[in-house]
Design a protein around this motif. Structure first.
Motif, mmCIF file in Angstrom:
data_model
loop_
_atom_site.group_PDB
_atom_site.id
_atom_site.type_symbol
_atom_site.label_atom_id
_atom_site.label_comp_id
_atom_site.label_asym_id
_atom_site.label_seq_id
_atom_site.Cartn_x
_atom_site.Cartn_y
_atom_site.Cartn_z
ATOM 1 N N PHE A 1 -60.239 57.351 49.604
ATOM 2 C CA PHE A 1 -60.210 56.292 48.598
ATOM 3 C C PHE A 1 -61.352 56.551 47.628
ATOM 4 N N TYR A 2 -61.098 56.392 46.338
ATOM 5 C CA TYR A 2 -62.147 56.607 45.347
ATOM 6 C C TYR A 2 -61.982 55.655 44.166
ATOM 7 N N VAL A 3 -63.054 55.507 43.426
ATOM 8 C CA VAL A 3 -63.072 54.735 42.183
ATOM 9 C C VAL A 3 -63.285 55.733 41.048
ATOM 10 N N GLU A 4 -62.370 55.732 40.095
ATOM 11 C CA GLU A 4 -62.416 56.743 39.035
ATOM 12 C C GLU A 4 -62.949 56.182 37.730
ATOM 13 N N VAL B 1 -69.375 61.710 46.895
ATOM 14 C CA VAL B 1 -69.554 60.862 48.067
ATOM 15 C C VAL B 1 -70.867 60.101 47.895
ATOM 16 N N PHE B 2 -70.795 58.770 47.947
ATOM 17 C CA PHE B 2 -71.996 57.979 47.694
ATOM 18 C C PHE B 2 -72.079 56.787 48.624
ATOM 19 N N ASP B 3 -73.285 56.286 48.760
ATOM 20 C CA ASP B 3 -73.570 55.084 49.529
ATOM 21 C C ASP B 3 -74.293 54.118 48.602
ATOM 22 N N THR B 4 -73.886 52.876 48.581
ATOM 23 C CA THR B 4 -74.462 51.911 47.638
ATOM 24 C C THR B 4 -75.943 51.679 47.867
ATOM 25 N N GLU C 1 -66.738 47.803 37.803
ATOM 26 C CA GLU C 1 -67.747 46.784 37.507
ATOM 27 C C GLU C 1 -68.622 46.515 38.722
ATOM 28 N N VAL C 2 -67.981 46.386 39.887
ATOM 29 C CA VAL C 2 -68.735 46.121 41.115
ATOM 30 C C VAL C 2 -69.586 47.333 41.463
ATOM 31 N N LEU C 3 -69.037 48.522 41.269
ATOM 32 C CA LEU C 3 -69.810 49.737 41.480
ATOM 33 C C LEU C 3 -71.062 49.743 40.606
ATOM 34 N N ALA C 4 -70.901 49.395 39.348
ATOM 35 C CA ALA C 4 -72.043 49.368 38.428
ATOM 36 C C ALA C 4 -73.076 48.339 38.865
#
Length: 271
Positions: A141-144, A155-158, A206-209
Protein backbone atom coordinates in the motif's frame (compact mmCIF):
# COMPACT_ATOMS: atom_id res chain seq x y z
CA UNK A 1 -0.43 -11.70 1.68
CA UNK A 2 -0.42 -13.19 5.13
CA UNK A 3 -2.62 -11.35 7.61
CA UNK A 4 -1.09 -10.53 10.99
CA UNK A 5 -2.66 -9.19 14.11
CA UNK A 6 -1.54 -5.73 15.16
CA UNK A 7 0.43 -7.07 18.11
CA UNK A 8 2.13 -9.83 16.12
CA UNK A 9 3.15 -7.40 13.41
CA UNK A 10 4.35 -4.77 15.83
CA UNK A 11 6.48 -7.33 17.62
CA UNK A 12 7.87 -8.82 14.41
CA UNK A 13 8.77 -5.49 12.92
CA UNK A 14 9.97 -3.73 16.05
CA UNK A 15 12.10 -6.69 17.07
CA UNK A 16 13.83 -6.47 13.71
CA UNK A 17 14.45 -2.75 13.98
CA UNK A 18 15.46 -2.29 17.61
CA UNK A 19 17.95 0.36 16.52
CA UNK A 20 19.83 1.89 19.37
CA UNK A 21 23.06 0.55 20.63
CA UNK A 22 25.95 0.86 22.91
CA UNK A 23 29.51 -0.09 23.69
CA UNK A 24 30.01 -3.85 23.93
CA UNK A 25 30.91 -5.61 27.11
CA UNK A 26 32.62 -8.69 25.71
CA UNK A 27 32.59 -10.37 29.11
CA UNK A 28 28.88 -10.97 28.58
CA UNK A 29 29.12 -12.05 24.94
CA UNK A 30 28.01 -15.59 24.29
CA UNK A 31 26.83 -16.28 27.82
CA UNK A 32 23.30 -17.39 28.63
CA UNK A 33 21.42 -14.24 29.53
CA UNK A 34 17.76 -13.63 30.19
CA UNK A 35 15.86 -11.20 28.00
CA UNK A 36 15.07 -7.86 29.63
CA UNK A 37 11.59 -7.95 31.09
CA UNK A 38 10.17 -5.37 28.67
CA UNK A 39 11.16 -7.62 25.77
CA UNK A 40 10.37 -11.00 27.33
CA UNK A 41 6.87 -9.77 28.14
CA UNK A 42 6.25 -9.42 24.40
CA UNK A 43 6.75 -13.14 23.91
CA UNK A 44 8.80 -12.81 20.71
CA UNK A 45 9.36 -16.39 19.42
CA UNK A 46 13.02 -17.37 19.27
CA UNK A 47 14.35 -14.15 20.79
CA UNK A 48 17.62 -14.52 22.67
CA UNK A 49 20.30 -12.26 24.12
CA UNK A 50 23.67 -12.35 22.32
CA UNK A 51 25.41 -9.82 24.57
CA UNK A 52 24.84 -6.81 26.81
CA UNK A 53 26.41 -3.37 26.57
CA UNK A 54 27.63 -0.66 28.88
CA UNK A 55 26.27 2.37 27.04
CA UNK A 56 28.21 4.89 29.09
CA UNK A 57 24.90 6.68 29.67
CA UNK A 58 23.40 6.90 33.15
CA UNK A 59 20.43 4.61 33.63
CA UNK A 60 20.55 3.10 30.12
CA UNK A 61 21.64 -0.45 29.32
CA UNK A 62 22.22 -1.92 25.89
CA UNK A 63 21.38 -5.34 24.50
CA UNK A 64 22.10 -7.25 21.29
CA UNK A 65 19.16 -9.55 20.68
CA UNK A 66 18.71 -12.16 17.96
CA UNK A 67 15.35 -13.17 16.52
CA UNK A 68 15.81 -16.14 14.19
CA UNK A 69 18.36 -14.90 11.62
CA UNK A 70 18.12 -11.22 12.54
CA UNK A 71 20.39 -9.52 15.06
CA UNK A 72 18.95 -6.41 16.65
CA UNK A 73 19.91 -3.88 19.31
CA UNK A 74 17.77 -2.24 21.99
CA UNK A 75 18.10 0.08 24.96
CA UNK A 76 16.47 -0.54 28.31
CA UNK A 77 16.22 1.15 31.65
CA UNK A 78 18.52 -0.31 34.31
CA UNK A 79 15.78 -2.54 35.71
CA UNK A 80 14.82 -3.79 32.24
CA UNK A 81 11.15 -2.90 32.65
CA UNK A 82 11.16 -0.35 29.83
CA UNK A 83 12.72 -0.74 26.38
CA UNK A 84 13.04 1.82 23.65
CA UNK A 85 14.31 2.17 20.10
CA UNK A 86 15.68 5.05 18.09
CA UNK A 87 18.76 7.16 17.58
CA UNK A 88 20.87 8.54 20.42
CA UNK A 89 22.71 11.77 19.62
CA UNK A 90 25.67 13.02 21.62
CA UNK A 91 27.37 16.38 21.92
CA UNK A 92 27.60 18.30 18.68
CA UNK A 93 24.98 16.05 17.09
CA UNK A 94 27.24 12.99 17.00
CA UNK A 95 25.22 9.91 16.06
CA UNK A 96 26.22 7.59 18.91
CA UNK A 97 23.89 4.87 17.70
CA UNK A 98 25.54 4.77 14.29
CA UNK A 99 29.03 4.67 15.78
CA UNK A 100 28.08 1.81 18.08
CA UNK A 101 26.43 -0.15 15.29
CA UNK A 102 29.51 0.20 13.11
CA UNK A 103 31.70 -0.97 15.96
CA UNK A 104 29.63 -3.88 17.19
CA UNK A 105 27.31 -4.93 14.37
CA UNK A 106 29.62 -4.70 11.39
CA UNK A 107 28.08 -7.84 9.83
CA UNK A 108 24.55 -6.47 10.00
CA UNK A 109 22.96 -4.38 7.21
CA UNK A 110 21.47 -2.27 10.00
CA UNK A 111 24.92 -0.85 10.64
CA UNK A 112 24.68 1.29 7.52
CA UNK A 113 21.14 2.47 8.26
CA UNK A 114 21.67 6.23 8.59
CA UNK A 115 24.17 6.47 5.76
CA UNK A 116 23.54 7.11 2.11
CA UNK A 117 25.35 4.44 0.16
CA UNK A 118 25.66 3.24 -3.37
CA UNK A 119 23.45 0.25 -4.07
CA UNK A 120 26.44 -2.08 -4.26
CA UNK A 121 27.25 -1.25 -0.62
CA UNK A 122 23.77 -1.63 0.81
CA UNK A 123 23.86 -5.31 1.74
CA UNK A 124 21.57 -6.43 -1.11
CA UNK A 125 22.45 -8.36 -4.25
CA UNK A 126 21.12 -7.27 -7.65
CA UNK A 127 18.65 -10.16 -7.46
CA UNK A 128 17.49 -9.07 -3.99
CA UNK A 129 16.85 -5.53 -5.23
CA UNK A 130 14.92 -6.67 -8.30
CA UNK A 131 12.79 -9.07 -6.24
CA UNK A 132 12.12 -6.44 -3.57
CA UNK A 133 11.00 -3.83 -6.07
CA UNK A 134 8.72 -6.33 -7.81
CA UNK A 135 7.10 -7.27 -4.50
CA UNK A 136 6.61 -3.66 -3.50
CA UNK A 137 5.09 -2.75 -6.87
CA UNK A 138 2.64 -5.61 -6.61
CA UNK A 139 1.75 -5.82 -2.95
CA UNK A 140 2.51 -2.66 -0.96
CA UNK A 141 0.00 0.00 0.00
CA UNK A 142 1.36 3.44 -0.84
CA UNK A 143 0.41 7.11 -1.03
CA UNK A 144 1.37 8.71 -4.33
CA UNK A 145 2.35 12.28 -5.06
CA UNK A 146 4.36 14.04 -7.74
CA UNK A 147 4.05 14.06 -11.51
CA UNK A 148 7.45 13.01 -12.86
CA UNK A 149 8.20 9.99 -15.02
CA UNK A 150 10.73 8.60 -12.54
CA UNK A 151 8.88 6.51 -9.92
CA UNK A 152 10.33 6.05 -6.44
CA UNK A 153 8.96 3.81 -3.69
CA UNK A 154 9.96 5.19 -0.30
CA UNK A 155 9.53 3.10 2.84
CA UNK A 156 8.92 5.50 5.72
CA UNK A 157 7.84 5.70 9.32
CA UNK A 158 5.93 8.75 10.56
CA UNK A 159 8.10 8.91 13.68
CA UNK A 160 11.41 8.66 11.84
CA UNK A 161 13.36 11.92 11.81
CA UNK A 162 15.28 10.95 8.69
CA UNK A 163 11.99 10.29 6.91
CA UNK A 164 10.77 13.76 7.81
CA UNK A 165 13.96 15.26 6.39
CA UNK A 166 13.58 13.37 3.14
CA UNK A 167 9.91 14.30 2.91
CA UNK A 168 10.78 17.99 3.20
CA UNK A 169 13.58 17.66 0.64
CA UNK A 170 11.21 15.94 -1.79
CA UNK A 171 8.92 19.00 -1.93
CA UNK A 172 11.33 20.62 -4.39
CA UNK A 173 11.29 17.77 -6.93
CA UNK A 174 7.67 16.63 -7.12
CA UNK A 175 7.35 17.96 -10.66
CA UNK A 176 10.30 15.76 -11.66
CA UNK A 177 9.55 12.48 -9.88
CA UNK A 178 6.58 10.47 -8.66
CA UNK A 179 6.99 9.30 -5.08
CA UNK A 180 4.98 6.41 -3.68
CA UNK A 181 5.26 6.60 0.09
CA UNK A 182 4.96 3.18 1.77
CA UNK A 183 3.92 3.61 5.43
CA UNK A 184 5.24 1.10 7.96
CA UNK A 185 5.12 0.84 11.73
CA UNK A 186 8.72 0.05 12.56
CA UNK A 187 8.91 2.34 15.60
CA UNK A 188 6.10 0.97 17.70
CA UNK A 189 2.42 1.46 18.44
CA UNK A 190 2.40 5.19 17.67
CA UNK A 191 3.88 4.57 14.23
CA UNK A 192 1.34 1.87 13.44
CA UNK A 193 -1.49 4.12 14.60
CA UNK A 194 -0.38 7.11 12.51
CA UNK A 195 0.32 5.00 9.43
CA UNK A 196 -3.17 3.55 9.70
CA UNK A 197 -4.63 7.06 9.94
CA UNK A 198 -2.96 7.79 6.61
CA UNK A 199 -4.53 4.65 5.13
CA UNK A 200 -7.98 5.66 6.41
CA UNK A 201 -7.79 9.28 5.29
CA UNK A 202 -9.98 10.68 2.50
CA UNK A 203 -6.96 12.75 1.51
CA UNK A 204 -3.94 10.68 2.57
CA UNK A 205 -1.38 13.15 1.21
CA UNK A 206 -2.76 15.81 3.58
CA UNK A 207 -2.46 13.51 6.59
CA UNK A 208 0.99 12.46 5.44
CA UNK A 209 2.04 16.11 5.28
CA UNK A 210 0.65 16.71 8.76
CA UNK A 211 2.65 13.88 10.30
CA UNK A 212 5.84 14.68 8.40
CA UNK A 213 5.52 18.24 9.67
CA UNK A 214 5.36 17.00 13.26
CA UNK A 215 1.59 17.39 13.65
CA UNK A 216 -1.14 15.01 14.74
CA UNK A 217 -4.59 13.91 13.61
CA UNK A 218 -7.50 13.12 15.91
CA UNK A 219 -9.51 9.91 15.82
CA UNK A 220 -8.75 6.22 15.87
CA UNK A 221 -7.93 4.25 12.71
CA UNK A 222 -10.04 1.35 11.56
CA UNK A 223 -9.09 -2.27 12.12
CA UNK A 224 -8.84 -2.69 8.35
CA UNK A 225 -6.33 0.15 8.09
CA UNK A 226 -4.28 -1.28 10.96
CA UNK A 227 -4.15 -4.62 9.14
CA UNK A 228 -2.99 -2.92 5.94
CA UNK A 229 -0.13 -1.25 7.78
CA UNK A 230 0.73 -4.53 9.51
CA UNK A 231 0.86 -6.24 6.13
CA UNK A 232 3.02 -3.46 4.72
CA UNK A 233 5.42 -3.73 7.64
CA UNK A 234 5.62 -7.49 7.42
CA UNK A 235 6.21 -7.40 3.66
CA UNK A 236 9.01 -4.85 3.93
CA UNK A 237 10.68 -6.76 6.75
CA UNK A 238 10.55 -9.99 4.74
CA UNK A 239 12.37 -8.19 1.94
CA UNK A 240 15.25 -7.50 4.32
CA UNK A 241 14.47 -3.81 4.82
CA UNK A 242 14.40 -3.03 8.52
CA UNK A 243 15.17 0.68 8.67
CA UNK A 244 13.67 3.86 7.31
CA UNK A 245 13.77 5.59 4.96
CA UNK A 246 14.65 3.24 2.11
CA UNK A 247 14.07 4.13 -1.54
CA UNK A 248 13.40 1.53 -4.24
CA UNK A 249 13.55 2.52 -7.90
CA UNK A 250 14.71 1.58 -11.40
CA UNK A 251 17.59 3.38 -13.05
CA UNK A 252 17.69 4.54 -16.66
CA UNK A 253 18.71 1.01 -17.70
CA UNK A 254 15.72 -0.54 -15.95
CA UNK A 255 17.81 -2.05 -13.15
CA UNK A 256 16.34 -2.08 -9.65
CA UNK A 257 18.11 -0.41 -6.72
CA UNK A 258 17.59 0.14 -3.00
CA UNK A 259 19.02 3.29 -1.42
CA UNK A 260 19.29 3.49 2.35
CA UNK A 261 18.90 6.72 4.28
CA UNK A 262 17.37 10.14 3.72
CA UNK A 263 18.08 11.60 0.28
CA UNK A 264 18.43 15.30 -0.41
CA UNK A 265 16.56 16.94 -3.28
CA UNK A 266 19.60 16.83 -5.55
CA UNK A 267 20.10 13.13 -4.81
CA UNK A 268 16.46 12.35 -5.53
CA UNK A 269 16.74 14.25 -8.78
CA UNK A 270 19.83 12.32 -9.82
CA UNK A 271 18.43 8.81 -9.34
Amino acid sequence: MKHLTLIASAVAVASALFAGTTVANDDNAGSSLELPKAVSDLGIPGAKVDKTFDTGLDGINGWVISVENDTNVIYTTEDGTHAFIGMILGEGGENLTQAHMEQHMENSPLASMPKRAASQDNGFTDEDEAAALAQVEENAFYVEEGSGDKVLYVVFDTQCGYCQKMYQESRAVLDEVTIRWIPVGFMGEGSLHQAAQIVDAENPTEVLATFEGGGSVSGSPSAEAMNIVSENSNLIQQLGIRSTPNTLYKDENGEAHIMRGALRAAEIRSL
